[in-house]
Design a protein around this motif. Structure first.
Motif, mmCIF file in Angstrom:
data_model
loop_
_atom_site.group_PDB
_atom_site.id
_atom_site.type_symbol
_atom_site.label_atom_id
_atom_site.label_comp_id
_atom_site.label_asym_id
_atom_site.label_seq_id
_atom_site.Cartn_x
_atom_site.Cartn_y
_atom_site.Cartn_z
ATOM 1 N N LEU A 167 38.311 31.326 41.946
ATOM 2 C CA LEU A 167 39.571 31.693 42.589
ATOM 3 C C LEU A 167 40.646 32.003 41.551
ATOM 4 C CD1 LEU A 167 39.688 29.082 45.500
ATOM 5 C CD2 LEU A 167 39.101 31.522 45.632
ATOM 6 N N ARG A 168 40.679 31.206 40.469
ATOM 7 C CA ARG A 168 41.684 31.447 39.429
ATOM 8 C C ARG A 168 41.411 32.758 38.702
ATOM 9 N NH1 ARG A 168 41.437 26.754 35.643
ATOM 10 N NH2 ARG A 168 39.476 26.212 36.656
ATOM 11 N N LEU A 169 40.120 33.071 38.510
ATOM 12 C CA LEU A 169 39.788 34.346 37.876
ATOM 13 C C LEU A 169 40.147 35.515 38.784
ATOM 14 C CD1 LEU A 169 38.536 35.864 35.507
ATOM 15 C CD2 LEU A 169 36.302 35.580 36.575
ATOM 16 N N MET A 170 39.874 35.404 40.083
ATOM 17 C CA MET A 170 40.248 36.450 41.027
ATOM 18 C C MET A 170 41.754 36.644 41.057
ATOM 19 S SD MET A 170 37.741 38.037 42.605
ATOM 20 C CE MET A 170 38.508 38.601 44.125
ATOM 21 N N ARG A 171 42.497 35.540 40.987
ATOM 22 C CA ARG A 171 43.954 35.632 40.977
ATOM 23 C C ARG A 171 44.445 36.379 39.739
ATOM 24 N NH1 ARG A 171 45.108 30.513 40.745
ATOM 25 N NH2 ARG A 171 44.778 30.231 42.990
ATOM 26 N N ALA A 172 43.818 36.095 38.597
ATOM 27 C CA ALA A 172 44.207 36.785 37.361
ATOM 28 C C ALA A 172 43.916 38.277 37.463
ATOM 29 C CB ALA A 172 43.467 36.174 36.173
ATOM 30 N N LEU A 173 42.776 38.633 38.050
ATOM 31 C CA LEU A 173 42.430 40.047 38.199
ATOM 32 C C LEU A 173 43.393 40.755 39.152
ATOM 33 C CD1 LEU A 173 38.522 39.863 38.362
ATOM 34 C CD2 LEU A 173 39.915 40.799 36.505
ATOM 35 N N ARG A 174 43.822 40.064 40.182
ATOM 36 C CA ARG A 174 44.775 40.672 41.125
ATOM 37 C C ARG A 174 46.149 40.854 40.479
ATOM 38 N NH1 ARG A 174 42.555 37.061 45.013
ATOM 39 N NH2 ARG A 174 44.393 35.728 44.727
ATOM 40 N N GLN A 175 46.588 39.840 39.742
ATOM 41 C CA GLN A 175 47.944 39.871 39.208
ATOM 42 C C GLN A 175 48.053 40.696 37.934
ATOM 43 O OE1 GLN A 175 48.928 35.718 38.779
ATOM 44 N NE2 GLN A 175 49.285 35.404 40.966
ATOM 45 N N GLU A 176 47.104 40.526 37.030
ATOM 46 C CA GLU A 176 47.214 41.155 35.711
ATOM 47 C C GLU A 176 46.252 42.330 35.521
ATOM 48 O OE1 GLU A 176 46.324 37.582 33.719
ATOM 49 O OE2 GLU A 176 48.198 36.644 34.396
ATOM 50 N N LYS A 177 45.310 42.489 36.446
ATOM 51 C CA LYS A 177 44.334 43.589 36.421
ATOM 52 C C LYS A 177 43.395 43.530 35.227
ATOM 53 C CE LYS A 177 46.085 45.245 40.151
ATOM 54 N NZ LYS A 177 45.354 45.010 41.424
ATOM 55 N N ILE A 178 43.337 42.386 34.548
ATOM 56 C CA ILE A 178 42.421 42.250 33.419
ATOM 57 C C ILE A 178 42.181 40.758 33.149
ATOM 58 C CG2 ILE A 178 44.242 42.291 31.652
ATOM 59 C CD1 ILE A 178 42.268 43.890 29.881
ATOM 60 N N ALA A 179 40.969 40.431 32.751
ATOM 61 C CA ALA A 179 40.621 39.065 32.373
ATOM 62 C C ALA A 179 39.420 39.136 31.438
ATOM 63 C CB ALA A 179 40.311 38.214 33.602
ATOM 64 N N VAL A 180 39.089 37.994 30.840
ATOM 65 C CA VAL A 180 37.993 37.930 29.872
ATOM 66 C C VAL A 180 36.967 36.917 30.362
ATOM 67 C CG1 VAL A 180 37.341 37.382 27.491
ATOM 68 C CG2 VAL A 180 39.520 38.542 27.972
ATOM 69 N N LEU A 181 35.692 37.315 30.335
ATOM 70 C CA LEU A 181 34.608 36.447 30.774
ATOM 71 C C LEU A 181 33.347 36.813 29.994
ATOM 72 C CD1 LEU A 181 33.772 35.491 34.430
ATOM 73 C CD2 LEU A 181 31.971 36.320 32.932
ATOM 74 N N PHE A 182 32.648 35.821 29.479
ATOM 75 C CA PHE A 182 31.390 36.063 28.764
ATOM 76 C C PHE A 182 30.282 36.279 29.796
ATOM 77 C CE2 PHE A 182 34.147 34.025 25.844
ATOM 78 C CZ PHE A 182 33.745 34.371 24.567
ATOM 79 N N SER A 183 29.720 37.490 29.840
ATOM 80 C CA SER A 183 28.744 37.816 30.886
ATOM 81 C C SER A 183 27.303 37.605 30.451
ATOM 82 C CB SER A 183 28.923 39.283 31.316
ATOM 83 O OG SER A 183 28.608 40.167 30.250
ATOM 84 N N ASP A 184 27.068 37.255 29.194
ATOM 85 C CA ASP A 184 25.692 37.116 28.704
ATOM 86 C C ASP A 184 25.224 35.662 28.723
ATOM 87 O OD1 ASP A 184 27.446 36.374 26.669
ATOM 88 O OD2 ASP A 184 26.057 36.927 25.078
ATOM 89 N N VAL A 185 25.654 34.912 29.731
ATOM 90 C CA VAL A 185 25.317 33.482 29.796
ATOM 91 C C VAL A 185 23.848 33.323 30.164
ATOM 92 C CG1 VAL A 185 25.846 31.294 30.897
ATOM 93 C CG2 VAL A 185 27.672 32.950 30.493
ATOM 94 N N PRO A 186 23.063 32.628 29.346
ATOM 95 C CA PRO A 186 21.640 32.431 29.653
ATOM 96 C C PRO A 186 21.432 31.233 30.571
ATOM 97 C CG PRO A 186 22.128 31.517 27.518
ATOM 98 C CD PRO A 186 23.421 32.098 28.034
ATOM 99 N N PRO A 187 20.265 31.141 31.204
ATOM 100 C CA PRO A 187 20.048 30.074 32.192
ATOM 101 C C PRO A 187 20.119 28.663 31.648
ATOM 102 C CG PRO A 187 18.447 31.834 32.461
ATOM 103 C CD PRO A 187 19.175 32.115 31.194
ATOM 104 N N TYR A 188 19.955 28.466 30.343
ATOM 105 C CA TYR A 188 19.954 27.086 29.863
ATOM 106 C C TYR A 188 21.313 26.419 30.050
ATOM 107 C CZ TYR A 188 22.458 27.853 25.400
ATOM 108 O OH TYR A 188 23.391 28.143 24.437
ATOM 109 N N MET A 189 22.369 27.204 30.309
ATOM 110 C CA MET A 189 23.673 26.616 30.591
ATOM 111 C C MET A 189 23.653 25.825 31.903
ATOM 112 S SD MET A 189 25.569 27.386 28.032
ATOM 113 C CE MET A 189 27.245 27.094 28.592
ATOM 114 N N MET A 190 22.595 26.001 32.703
ATOM 115 C CA MET A 190 22.490 25.259 33.956
ATOM 116 C C MET A 190 22.134 23.809 33.734
ATOM 117 S SD MET A 190 20.825 27.812 36.774
ATOM 118 C CE MET A 190 19.633 28.653 35.755
ATOM 119 N N GLN A 191 21.885 23.419 32.509
ATOM 120 C CA GLN A 191 21.558 22.028 32.242
ATOM 121 C C GLN A 191 22.675 21.100 32.700
ATOM 122 O OE1 GLN A 191 20.739 21.868 28.061
ATOM 123 N NE2 GLN A 191 18.667 22.649 28.275
ATOM 124 N N ARG A 192 23.913 21.564 32.635
ATOM 125 C CA ARG A 192 25.031 20.696 33.004
ATOM 126 C C ARG A 192 25.540 20.992 34.420
ATOM 127 N NH1 ARG A 192 30.073 18.725 29.306
ATOM 128 N NH2 ARG A 192 31.113 17.524 30.921
#
Length: 305
Positions: A187-212
Motif C-alpha cells: 500500500l505504501r509503495l502504491m501510494r508513492a507511485l500515485r503521488q510521486e509517479k516513481i519509486a525504487v524496488l529490486f525486482s530480481d529477488v530470488p526465492p531463497y528470500m522466502m526463508q523469512r
C-alpha cells in the motif's frame, strides 16, 4: 588500553581504505579472501561455490576466477569505502555512478515526455554493492529535483550506516525487514507511485528470500530451466499501469559501469519473462559482480507460492 588500540587500528585501516586507489580494491579483496580462506573453511567454500555456480557464465573466464571467489570481500570493501567517503566528505562523490544516475534520469524524462502521468519503477539488480545502488538512487532523486524518493529495500537499516538520516536524507526507505510495517508495504509503495509517479524496488529477488517471509512468486524460465521470481513488482505494477526500468552495476579495474535495460510494461502478460531475460543477460555479462551468487537457489523453487 586494548579498546583504545583497537579504535586506533580501525581508524588507520579506514583511512587507508578511503585513500587507496580504487584499482587496488580487487587485489586487496583477493588477498583478504585468500588469507581468511586458509583458516576458515566456511569462507573457503563460499568462494569456491560462487565460482562453481557461475561456470556456465560467459564472463567467468580464467582471469576472473579469483575475483569471483573474493567478490564477497570486494562488496564489503566497496560498501565500507563509500560509507566512509560520504561520512567524511572525502571521496563521497563518484562521477561514474553519477553518470549512471544521469542516464536513468534521461530514461525517466523520455518516458514522461510521452506520458507524463505514467508511474515508473526503477529496479537496480543486486550487483557490485548495495551501497553503490543506493548512491545511484539518491543521485537519481537529485537529478529529478525530488525532495524524497521511496525505496523498497530488503537490507537491514544498519546496512547503510547507523547515521542513516545523515547519509541518505532524501530516500524514504520502505524496508521489508520492518516486520510491524511489512503488511502495509504494498500500500505504501502504491501510494508513492500515485503521488510521486516513481519509486525504487529490486525486482530480481530470488526465492531463497522466502526463508523469512512467505511471498508469492511467478513462474519464468532462466537459462532454459524453470525458475521463479517475486510476484510483487508485477502485481503492483499492473495495478498502477507502471513501467519497470531494470539496470545493474559493474566494477572492473577500479571503475564502475552500468547497463540499463529497455522499459518493461508490467501490465503485459509476458512481463515476468522479460525481467527474467534481463536477469539472464546480466548473469552472463557480469556474473563476478553478482551479489546473490552466494546462494544455490539461483531462482529455482518448486512450490507455486
Amino acid at each position: 588500553m586494548t579498546n583504545r588500540r583497537e579504535r586506533v587500528r580501525l581508524r588507520w585501516r579506514d583511512q587507508i581504505l578511503l585513500r587507496m586507489p580504487a584499482g587496488w580494491l580487487v587485489p586487496l579483496a583477493v588477498t583478504l579472501w585468500s588469507c581468511r580462506s586458509l583458516f576458515n573453511s566456511g569462507v573457503r567454500w563460499d568462494g569456491r561455490l560462487r565460482y562453481e555456480w557461475g561456470r556456465d557464465s560467459e564472463c567467468l573466464t580464467q582471469g576472473n576466477v579469483w575475483r569471483t571467489m573474493a567478490s564477497g570481500e570486494l562488496e564489503t570493501l566497496i560498501d565500507r569505502r563509500m560509507h566512509l567517503g560520504r561520512l567524511s566528505g572525502l571521496g563521497g562523490y563518484c562521477p561514474e555512478l553519477e553518470a549512471t544516475a544521469q542516464e536513468l534520469a534521461d530514461t525517466v524524462a523520455a518516458i514522461r515526455h510521452d506520458n507524463p502521468k505514467r508511474p515508473i519503477i526503477i529496479s537496480p539488480f543486486h550487483y557490485v554493492s548495495e551501497y553503490a545502488n543506493i548512491y545511484v538512487v539518491d543521485a537519481l532523486r537529485a537529478k529529478l529535483n525530488m525532495a524524497e524518493l521511496a525505496v523498497v529495500s530488503g537490507s537491514p537499516r544498519q546496512a547503510y550506516g547507523n547515521r542513516e538520516d545523515i547519509l541518505i536524507p532524501g530516500l524514504r526507505l520502505l524496508h521489508t525487514y520492518d516486520e510491524e510495517k511489512r503488511s502495509a508495504l504494498g500500500l505504501r509503495l502504491m501510494r508513492a507511485l500515485r503521488q510521486e509517479k516513481i519509486a525504487v524496488l529490486f525486482s530480481d529477488v530470488p526465492p531463497y528470500m522466502m526463508q523469512r517471509f512467505p511471498m508469492e512468486t511467478v513462474e519464468v524460465s532462466i537459462q532454459g530451466r524453470p525458475a521463479r521470481l517475486h510476484r510483487g513488482v508485477f502485481t503492483i505494477g499492473s495495478h498502477a499501469d507502471a513501467l519497470l526500468v531494470n539496470f545493474h552495476l559493474t566494477f572492473s579495474k577500479g571503475h564502475f559501469g552500468h547497463r540499463i535495460f529497455p522499459p518493461v510494461e508490467l501490465a503485459w502478460e509476458n512481463a515476468p519473462q522479460q525481467v527474467a531475460n534481463h536477469i539472464e543477460l546480466a548473469y552472463h555479462a557480469a556474473y563476478p559482480n553478482w551479489i546473490l551468487a552466494d546462494h544455490p537457489s539461483r531462482y529455482g523453487f518448486s512450490p507455486t507460492k
